[in-house]
Motif scaffolding. Structure first.
Motif, PDB file in Angstrom:
ATOM      1  N   PRO A  32     -39.339 -47.756  -7.657  1.00 53.96           N
ATOM      2  CA  PRO A  32     -40.285 -47.307  -6.634  1.00 53.96           C
ATOM      3  C   PRO A  32     -39.669 -46.496  -5.506  1.00 53.96           C
ATOM      4  N   GLU A  33     -38.341 -46.422  -5.469  1.00 50.41           N
ATOM      5  CA  GLU A  33     -37.706 -45.548  -4.478  1.00 50.41           C
ATOM      6  C   GLU A  33     -37.704 -44.088  -4.912  1.00 50.41           C
ATOM      7  N   VAL A  34     -38.184 -43.813  -6.131  1.00 48.58           N
ATOM      8  CA  VAL A  34     -38.164 -42.462  -6.691  1.00 48.58           C
ATOM      9  C   VAL A  34     -39.586 -41.890  -6.762  1.00 48.58           C
ATOM     10  N   TYR A  35     -39.731 -40.688  -6.239  1.00 46.05           N
ATOM     11  CA  TYR A  35     -40.979 -39.938  -6.317  1.00 46.05           C
ATOM     12  C   TYR A  35     -40.698 -38.614  -7.032  1.00 46.05           C
ATOM     13  N   VAL A  36     -41.707 -38.119  -7.740  1.00 44.91           N
ATOM     14  CA  VAL A  36     -41.618 -36.803  -8.363  1.00 44.91           C
ATOM     15  C   VAL A  36     -42.862 -36.015  -7.967  1.00 44.91           C
ATOM     16  N   ASN A  37     -42.646 -34.776  -7.560  1.00 48.70           N
ATOM     17  CA  ASN A  37     -43.776 -33.900  -7.257  1.00 48.70           C
ATOM     18  C   ASN A  37     -43.657 -32.617  -8.062  1.00 48.70           C
ATOM     19  N   LEU A  38     -44.736 -32.267  -8.741  1.00 46.52           N
ATOM     20  CA  LEU A  38     -44.837 -30.998  -9.449  1.00 46.52           C
ATOM     21  C   LEU A  38     -45.809 -30.123  -8.671  1.00 46.52           C
ATOM     22  N   GLY A  39     -45.342 -28.959  -8.246  1.00 47.03           N
ATOM     23  CA  GLY A  39     -46.196 -28.026  -7.523  1.00 47.03           C
ATOM     24  C   GLY A  39     -46.322 -26.729  -8.290  1.00 47.03           C
ATOM     25  N   TRP A  40     -47.551 -26.215  -8.405  1.00 47.12           N
ATOM     26  CA  TRP A  40     -47.812 -25.003  -9.183  1.00 47.12           C
ATOM     27  C   TRP A  40     -48.200 -23.862  -8.257  1.00 47.12           C
ATOM     28  N   TRP A  41     -47.517 -22.728  -8.439  1.00 44.00           N
ATOM     29  CA  TRP A  41     -47.700 -21.569  -7.581  1.00 44.00           C
ATOM     30  C   TRP A  41     -47.996 -20.330  -8.428  1.00 44.00           C
ATOM     31  N   ALA A  42     -48.697 -19.373  -7.814  1.00 42.52           N
ATOM     32  CA  ALA A  42     -49.061 -18.166  -8.536  1.00 42.52           C
ATOM     33  C   ALA A  42     -47.846 -17.322  -8.880  1.00 42.52           C
ATOM     34  N   ALA A  43     -46.813 -17.347  -8.016  1.00 41.94           N
ATOM     35  CA  ALA A  43     -45.619 -16.527  -8.256  1.00 41.94           C
ATOM     36  C   ALA A  43     -44.454 -17.089  -7.451  1.00 41.94           C
ATOM     37  N   PRO A  44     -43.227 -16.968  -7.955  1.00 42.55           N
ATOM     38  CA  PRO A  44     -42.073 -17.492  -7.216  1.00 42.55           C
ATOM     39  C   PRO A  44     -41.875 -16.825  -5.869  1.00 42.55           C
ATOM     40  N   ASP A  45     -42.200 -15.526  -5.747  1.00 43.50           N
ATOM     41  CA  ASP A  45     -42.007 -14.845  -4.466  1.00 43.50           C
ATOM     42  C   ASP A  45     -42.895 -15.432  -3.375  1.00 43.50           C
ATOM     43  N   LEU A  46     -44.099 -15.848  -3.743  1.00 43.81           N
ATOM     44  CA  LEU A  46     -44.995 -16.455  -2.761  1.00 43.81           C
ATOM     45  C   LEU A  46     -44.453 -17.799  -2.293  1.00 43.81           C
ATOM     46  N   PHE A  47     -43.884 -18.557  -3.228  1.00 49.15           N
ATOM     47  CA  PHE A  47     -43.286 -19.834  -2.832  1.00 49.15           C
ATOM     48  C   PHE A  47     -42.065 -19.605  -1.946  1.00 49.15           C
ATOM     49  N   LYS A  48     -41.237 -18.621  -2.291  1.00 48.31           N
ATOM     50  CA  LYS A  48     -40.054 -18.333  -1.480  1.00 48.31           C
ATOM     51  C   LYS A  48     -40.443 -17.917  -0.062  1.00 48.31           C
ATOM     52  N   ARG A  49     -41.548 -17.193   0.055  1.00 47.00           N
ATOM     53  CA  ARG A  49     -42.010 -16.792   1.382  1.00 47.00           C
ATOM     54  C   ARG A  49     -42.401 -18.021   2.208  1.00 47.00           C
ATOM     55  N   VAL A  50     -43.059 -18.965   1.566  1.00 52.09           N
ATOM     56  CA  VAL A  50     -43.431 -20.201   2.269  1.00 52.09           C
ATOM     57  C   VAL A  50     -42.185 -20.981   2.663  1.00 52.09           C
ATOM     58  N   MET A  51     -41.214 -21.068   1.745  1.00 57.17           N
ATOM     59  CA  MET A  51     -39.971 -21.776   2.036  1.00 57.17           C
ATOM     60  C   MET A  51     -39.251 -21.210   3.258  1.00 57.17           C
ATOM     61  N   ALA A  52     -39.365 -19.926   3.463  1.00 61.61           N
ATOM     62  CA  ALA A  52     -38.664 -19.271   4.561  1.00 61.61           C
ATOM     63  C   ALA A  52     -39.353 -19.474   5.906  1.00 61.61           C
ATOM     64  N   SER A  53     -40.560 -20.030   5.898  1.00 58.72           N
ATOM     65  CA  SER A  53     -41.309 -20.182   7.140  1.00 58.72           C
ATOM     66  C   SER A  53     -40.713 -21.281   8.015  1.00 58.72           C
ATOM     67  N   GLU A  54     -40.963 -21.164   9.300  1.00 58.67           N
ATOM     68  CA  GLU A  54     -40.440 -22.147  10.253  1.00 58.67           C
ATOM     69  C   GLU A  54     -41.012 -23.533   9.995  1.00 58.67           C
ATOM     70  N   THR A  55     -42.296 -23.589   9.669  1.00 60.48           N
ATOM     71  CA  THR A  55     -42.927 -24.894   9.430  1.00 60.48           C
ATOM     72  C   THR A  55     -42.308 -25.591   8.231  1.00 60.48           C
ATOM     73  N   PHE A  56     -42.114 -24.838   7.133  1.00 60.75           N
ATOM     74  CA  PHE A  56     -41.512 -25.444   5.948  1.00 60.75           C
ATOM     75  C   PHE A  56     -40.111 -25.943   6.261  1.00 60.75           C
ATOM     76  N   GLN A  57     -39.332 -25.172   6.975  1.00 66.10           N
ATOM     77  CA  GLN A  57     -37.968 -25.571   7.305  1.00 66.10           C
ATOM     78  C   GLN A  57     -37.952 -26.825   8.167  1.00 66.10           C
ATOM     79  N   GLU A  58     -38.904 -26.949   9.070  1.00 69.13           N
ATOM     80  CA  GLU A  58     -38.995 -28.170   9.887  1.00 69.13           C
ATOM     81  C   GLU A  58     -39.317 -29.376   9.019  1.00 69.13           C
ATOM     82  N   HIS A  59     -40.268 -29.209   8.100  1.00 75.04           N
ATOM     83  CA  HIS A  59     -40.626 -30.307   7.197  1.00 75.04           C
ATOM     84  C   HIS A  59     -39.437 -30.693   6.320  1.00 75.04           C
TER      85      HIS A  59
END
Length: 210
Positions: A52-79
């Motif tokens: 129970p200490e292990v979680y897995v999350n699968l996230g589906w995105w339209a394109a890797p570039d869109l996900f990379k853009r989100v990753m680069a955001s200040e909010t994502f970095q804070e999270h």
């Protein structure tokens, strides 16, 4: 035919198992924000039953570039900074190649389980993918089937991850005793994790890729 979805597969391991509640609260807040971002399509978060200490999350995105853009955001970095204080994170970026949903949506009744399977294919990828498709289509005809996804790792040679939701353990076990599943296991080594769903949604515009 829609383009295959970029699939982000993250395994989170709690540094302190007593911190599950704190992690889940933070994670659900993060997911709520992620759902509003451009390119986000769906996700499935689960917690391992035997670990129970292990979680897995699968996230589906339209394109890797869109996900990379989100990753680069200040909010994502804070999270991300908050998460790394409480969990170890292992990422497995992948490409979705198969998605099948049950007719009518989620299976009814029972305590739902999600079977997460990490496959390592040593032979021909095409043969494995064809065998898994045959299994998934057979599984979709069984009672208790909810949905299944198969993704091919972009970093693990021969690596695939599947996540299949069932109405309960009995339905899951019945699928594992089919000849189609036996054919899959002849082509790959499998590491399986039985888990309980924590949060998730489905992409309404896509039912199958590949």
């Amino acid at each position: 035919m829609p383009a295959p979805l970029f699939t982000v597969i993250n395994t989170f391991t709690l540094k302190d198992p007593a911190g599950a509640g704190d992690f889940e609260r933070r994670f659900l807040d993060h997911v709520q924000w992620m759902r509003a971002q451009e390119g986000f399509r769906a996700h499935q978060a689960v917690r391992a039953t035997e670990r129970p200490e292990v979680y897995v999350n699968l996230g589906w995105w339209a394109a890797p570039d869109l996900f990379k853009r989100v990753m680069a955001s200040e909010t994502f970095q804070e999270h991300a900074k908050e998460f790394h204080r409480i969990v170890e994170v292992a990422a497995d970026p992948s490409l979705g190649i198969l998605r099948i949903d049950a007719d009518g949506g989620q299976p009814a009744g029972g305590e739902p389980v999600v079977l997460v399977e990490r496959f390592t294919v040593t032979g021909e990828a095409d043969a494995f993918e064809a065998a898994y498709r045959a299994y998934a289509e057979a599984a979709a005809r069984l009672d208790g089937f909810g949905h299944t996804d198969l993704a091919k790792s972009l970093v693990r040679p021969g690596g695939y991850t599947a996540a299949t939701r069932w109405s309960g353990p009995a339905a899951c076990r019945a699928a594992q005793h089919t000849p189609e599943y036996a054919a899959v296991l002849k082509l790959a080594e499998a590491e399986t994790v039985v888990a309980a769903p924590v949060a998730g949604n489905r992409a309404s515009e896509v039912t199958r890729h590949g």
